[in-house]
Write an enzyme that holds these catalytic residues in place. Structure first.
Site, PDB file in Angstrom:
ATOM      1  N   CYS A  73       0.842  -1.203   0.000  1.00 39.59           N
ATOM      2  CA  CYS A  73       0.000   0.000   0.000  1.00 39.59           C
ATOM      3  C   CYS A  73       0.883   1.261   0.000  1.00 39.59           C
ATOM      4  CB  CYS A  73      -0.997  -0.055   1.158  1.00 39.59           C
ATOM      5  SG  CYS A  73      -2.402   1.073   0.955  1.00 39.59           S
ATOM      6  N   HIS A 161      -3.475  -5.544   0.906  1.00 43.46           N
ATOM      7  CA  HIS A 161      -2.875  -5.983   2.168  1.00 43.46           C
ATOM      8  C   HIS A 161      -2.873  -7.516   2.236  1.00 43.46           C
ATOM      9  CE1 HIS A 161      -2.318  -2.103   4.164  1.00 43.46           C
ATOM     10  NE2 HIS A 161      -3.322  -1.728   3.402  1.00 43.46           N
ATOM     11  N   GLU A 163      -1.498  -9.323   4.351  1.00 43.07           N
ATOM     12  CA  GLU A 163      -1.392  -9.773   5.741  1.00 43.07           C
ATOM     13  C   GLU A 163      -2.730  -9.950   6.443  1.00 43.07           C
ATOM     14  OE1 GLU A 163      -1.264  -5.239   5.954  1.00 43.07           O
ATOM     15  OE2 GLU A 163      -0.633  -6.791   4.555  1.00 43.07           O
TER      16      GLU A 163
END
Length: 184
Positions: A73, A161, A163
């Protein structure tokens, strides 16, 4: 053991990036972006997401270290700006589920993902123009440049993202980055 540091750009998911790496057996820690580049000891660097470019500290200096860098990002946007690309406001805005299309299945970071992969992304800001030497590796209906790579320079980025649990195959992206670091 491969050591990858996560640079804290003050994003709300930074701890999850560290955890994702730790969970796949990587020696990792979160490091302040104010750390001088010559004090980083790592086989690879993850530039976390974050709220704005005003708090990136010494992160631009990390791009010149001789280790792979993976921007997530804001981290991807930082790489793009520092290498001559352009970043601007996205038309979509905040966080949402997005279907990304992998447009380069040879890319070492995202090429192994399904041709269409569901991800969690913020598009308040996004890369609008690739820097010279970078390959456009993923796109979506919401954002033209969802991912980019410069394999020769060891610089990689995704707008989404990997994660967070909402992202399909996010762990695979981190595993691919570990492989990149081990091959460097």
């Amino acid at each position: 053991m491969t050591r990858i540091v996560v640079i804290d750009l003050h994003g709300q998911f930074t701890h999850l990036e560290r955890r994702a790496l730790r969970d796949i057996g990587v020696d990792t820690e979160i490091v302040s972006a104010d750390t001088p580049a010559d004090e980083l000891d790592a086989d690879g660097i993850v530039l976390s997401g974050g709220p704005d470019m005003d708090r990136v500290g010494n992160a631009p200096d990390y791009l010149d270290l001789d280790v792979p860098v993976f921007g997530i990002c804001l981290g991807m946007q930082l790489i793009a700006l520092e290498r001559g690309g352009a970043v601007g406001g996205g038309d979509y805005g905040g966080y949402a589920d997005v279907d990304v299309e992998i447009v380069d299945d040879e890319d070492p970071l995202v090429g192994s993902l399904a041709p269409e992969t569901r991800v969690w992304a913020s598009h308040a800001d996004e890369v609008k123009e690739l820097p010279a030497g970078f390959t456009h590796t993923a796109t979506s209906d919401v954002c033209g440049i969802e991912a980019m790579s410069n394999v020769e320079a060891g610089l990689y980025g995704v707008q989404w993202h990997p994660e967070v649990a909402h992202t399909e195959r996010g762990e695979e992206v981190f595993e691919n980055f570990v492989t990149i670091c081990e091959s460097a």
